[in-house]
Scaffold this motif. Structure first.
Motif, PDB file in Angstrom:
ATOM      1  N   ALA A 184     -42.038   6.439  32.150  1.00  0.00           N
ATOM      2  CA  ALA A 184     -41.540   5.463  33.118  1.00  0.00           C
ATOM      3  C   ALA A 184     -40.508   6.053  34.065  1.00  0.00           C
ATOM      4  O   ALA A 184     -40.663   5.991  35.285  1.00  0.00           O
ATOM      5  CB  ALA A 184     -40.943   4.257  32.373  1.00  0.00           C
ATOM      6  N   PHE A 185     -39.456   6.636  33.507  1.00  0.00           N
ATOM      7  CA  PHE A 185     -38.333   7.046  34.341  1.00  0.00           C
ATOM      8  C   PHE A 185     -38.699   8.194  35.275  1.00  0.00           C
ATOM      9  O   PHE A 185     -38.122   8.342  36.346  1.00  0.00           O
ATOM     10  CB  PHE A 185     -37.142   7.440  33.461  1.00  0.00           C
ATOM     11  N   THR A 186     -39.651   9.035  34.895  1.00  0.00           N
ATOM     12  CA  THR A 186     -40.026  10.165  35.751  1.00  0.00           C
ATOM     13  C   THR A 186     -41.461  10.049  36.263  1.00  0.00           C
ATOM     14  O   THR A 186     -42.070  11.057  36.632  1.00  0.00           O
ATOM     15  CB  THR A 186     -39.851  11.505  34.999  1.00  0.00           C
ATOM     16  N   ARG A 187     -41.980   8.830  36.345  1.00  0.00           N
ATOM     17  CA  ARG A 187     -43.344   8.714  36.877  1.00  0.00           C
ATOM     18  C   ARG A 187     -43.379   9.018  38.379  1.00  0.00           C
ATOM     19  O   ARG A 187     -44.413   9.412  38.927  1.00  0.00           O
ATOM     20  CB  ARG A 187     -43.916   7.324  36.600  1.00  0.00           C
ATOM     21  N   THR A 188     -42.251   8.812  39.064  1.00  0.00           N
ATOM     22  CA  THR A 188     -42.047   9.334  40.410  1.00  0.00           C
ATOM     23  C   THR A 188     -40.810  10.223  40.350  1.00  0.00           C
ATOM     24  O   THR A 188     -39.760   9.797  39.879  1.00  0.00           O
ATOM     25  CB  THR A 188     -41.826   8.216  41.435  1.00  0.00           C
ATOM     26  N   ILE A 189     -40.936  11.454  40.814  1.00  0.00           N
ATOM     27  CA  ILE A 189     -39.851  12.417  40.715  1.00  0.00           C
ATOM     28  C   ILE A 189     -39.110  12.482  42.050  1.00  0.00           C
ATOM     29  O   ILE A 189     -39.711  12.705  43.101  1.00  0.00           O
ATOM     30  CB  ILE A 189     -40.377  13.802  40.312  1.00  0.00           C
ATOM     31  N   PHE A 190     -37.802  12.254  41.975  1.00  0.00           N
ATOM     32  CA  PHE A 190     -36.939  12.303  43.151  1.00  0.00           C
ATOM     33  C   PHE A 190     -36.088  13.562  43.112  1.00  0.00           C
ATOM     34  O   PHE A 190     -35.625  13.988  42.050  1.00  0.00           O
ATOM     35  CB  PHE A 190     -35.970  11.108  43.160  1.00  0.00           C
ATOM     36  N   GLU A 191     -35.825  14.130  44.278  1.00  0.00           N
ATOM     37  CA  GLU A 191     -34.786  15.143  44.451  1.00  0.00           C
ATOM     38  C   GLU A 191     -34.016  14.785  45.712  1.00  0.00           C
ATOM     39  O   GLU A 191     -34.591  14.760  46.805  1.00  0.00           O
ATOM     40  CB  GLU A 191     -35.366  16.557  44.548  1.00  0.00           C
ATOM     41  N   THR A 295     -33.016  12.365  50.726  1.00  0.00           N
ATOM     42  CA  THR A 295     -34.017  12.629  49.691  1.00  0.00           C
ATOM     43  C   THR A 295     -34.993  13.662  50.224  1.00  0.00           C
ATOM     44  O   THR A 295     -35.699  13.412  51.215  1.00  0.00           O
ATOM     45  CB  THR A 295     -34.755  11.343  49.288  1.00  0.00           C
ATOM     46  N   ARG A 296     -35.022  14.833  49.598  1.00  0.00           N
ATOM     47  CA  ARG A 296     -35.891  15.933  50.049  1.00  0.00           C
ATOM     48  C   ARG A 296     -37.293  15.818  49.474  1.00  0.00           C
ATOM     49  O   ARG A 296     -38.273  16.216  50.118  1.00  0.00           O
ATOM     50  CB  ARG A 296     -35.275  17.275  49.633  1.00  0.00           C
ATOM     51  N   HIS A 297     -37.395  15.328  48.231  1.00  0.00           N
ATOM     52  CA  HIS A 297     -38.701  15.244  47.581  1.00  0.00           C
ATOM     53  C   HIS A 297     -38.807  13.915  46.841  1.00  0.00           C
ATOM     54  O   HIS A 297     -37.865  13.492  46.173  1.00  0.00           O
ATOM     55  CB  HIS A 297     -38.915  16.398  46.592  1.00  0.00           C
ATOM     56  N   LYS A 298     -39.942  13.280  46.971  1.00  0.00           N
ATOM     57  CA  LYS A 298     -40.257  12.071  46.223  1.00  0.00           C
ATOM     58  C   LYS A 298     -41.746  12.132  45.930  1.00  0.00           C
ATOM     59  O   LYS A 298     -42.576  11.873  46.793  1.00  0.00           O
ATOM     60  CB  LYS A 298     -39.900  10.815  47.028  1.00  0.00           C
ATOM     61  N   VAL A 299     -42.061  12.519  44.696  1.00  0.00           N
ATOM     62  CA  VAL A 299     -43.447  12.824  44.357  1.00  0.00           C
ATOM     63  C   VAL A 299     -43.874  11.997  43.156  1.00  0.00           C
ATOM     64  O   VAL A 299     -43.240  12.059  42.092  1.00  0.00           O
ATOM     65  CB  VAL A 299     -43.626  14.326  44.054  1.00  0.00           C
ATOM     66  N   ALA A 300     -44.944  11.245  43.301  1.00  0.00           N
ATOM     67  CA  ALA A 300     -45.507  10.502  42.185  1.00  0.00           C
ATOM     68  C   ALA A 300     -46.364  11.442  41.353  1.00  0.00           C
ATOM     69  O   ALA A 300     -47.122  12.247  41.881  1.00  0.00           O
ATOM     70  CB  ALA A 300     -46.344   9.337  42.692  1.00  0.00           C
TER      71      ALA A 300
END
Length: 308
Positions: A184-191, A295-300
């Motif tokens: 759940a918490f990392t199903r979309t990864i933010f940087e 936000t540089r990266h937002k990857v599902a």
């Protein structure tokens, strides 16, 4: 009208009891509802900006809906971007018997995103017979404690925050928590890149933006970055900059997420603990030199393909 006059007119100062010198105050004899007068809400906000976290006992009359109505007086309600909310509400439920229910790391909420939450309203629903306290720290006071050369260094630094956890750094992580964060918490990864020092949009204080979601410093080698993180974070979590709250069912805590970190103490074993949190949308941090977080990266994550 000055902030002091506003507070005195709406909430007697005799009802405001400091819990520690640098952070935290309990406000007594005030029944919280969504219908409080505007002047009372303004006084609560002034006290929040002054003390960073404020506490209210004996609010057992609040249910989920009324907690939401009250919290909405501070801004736009927002469900957690990854974990969702309790059914039919915007509230996030933290249940110790389910994965992700024990936040025993120093952090500010949601710093993996650029406009992370500005205010949180937490309600105690089930409290164990022992343990389960929460600590908060004042990141503005921590900045002021830095000697001037370290303040100047912090002013220039940026850090990458992410929702990807390093489980090796967690002392009491459970398998159920690992599964929860992976699913759940990392199903979309933010940087997201934040300044290490942000200018508070309401008080103009300089506050440190660090905590467990920091992955690395921009332009700093990993080894040196670990040393810098430990140095600055140790000022944030110094006992003199903290307050500890011993929960009772029906308590409410409200904190300024732009000027604090917090830590839920995991010392209650298998006892049950449930709290529900309302989240108020925040703004994008601004650095000392006027640059804004990004936000540089937002990857599902892509679903696994069964090849066989």
């Amino acid at each position: 009208m000055s902030a002091t006059a506003l507070i005195d007119d709406a909430i007697p100062r005799s009802n405001v009891v400091k819990r520690a010198a640098r952070i935290g105050a309990e406000i007594r004899d005030l029944r919280l509802t969504g219908d409080l007068p505007t002047q009372t809400i303004a006084a609560i906000i002034s006290l929040l900006l002054e003390h960073k976290v404020i506490f209210f006992r004996n609010q057992g009359h609040l249910d989920d809906a009324e907690q939401e109505r009250f919290a909405a007086r501070f801004g736009k309600l927002a469900p957690h971007p990854l974990l969702g909310a309790s059914k039919g509400t915007s509230l996030l439920e933290l249940d110790s018997r389910r994965g992700g229910g024990r936040a025993d790391i120093w952090h500010a909420d949601g710093t993996f995103a650029d406009a992370y939450p500005k205010i949180l309203v937490l309600r105690a629903v089930v409290i164990p017979p022992f343990g389960g306290d929460t600590l908060w720290s004042n990141t503005a006071a921590a900045y002021l404690d830095l000697p001037p050369p370290l303040q100047r260094l912090a002013d220039e630094l940026w850090a990458v925050h992410s929702n990807v956890f390093d489980y090796a750094g967690m002392a009491r992580v459970r398998e159920v928590d690992k599964k929860h964060f992976d699913a759940a918490f990392t199903r979309t990864i933010f940087e997201t890149e934040h300044p290490v020092v942000r200018i508070h949009p309401e008080t103009d204080e300089r506050t440190l933006v660090l905590g467990a979601l920091v992955q690395r410093f921009v332009g700093v080698p990993k080894y040196d970055g670990h040393k810098l993180f430990d140095l600055f974070q140790s000022h944030i979590t110094a006992p003199e900059n903290t307050v500890r709250w011993n929960w009772m069912e029906g308590d409410i805590a409200i904190w300024d997420n732009r000027a604090t970190q917090h830590y839920a103490v995991n010392d209650y074993g298998d006892e049950h603990r449930v709290v529900r949190r309302a989240t108020i949308d925040g703004d994008v941090p601004v650095s000392v030199d006027g640059r804004r977080s990004v936000t540089r990266h937002k990857v599902a994550k892509q679903p696994l393909i069964n090849a066989g």
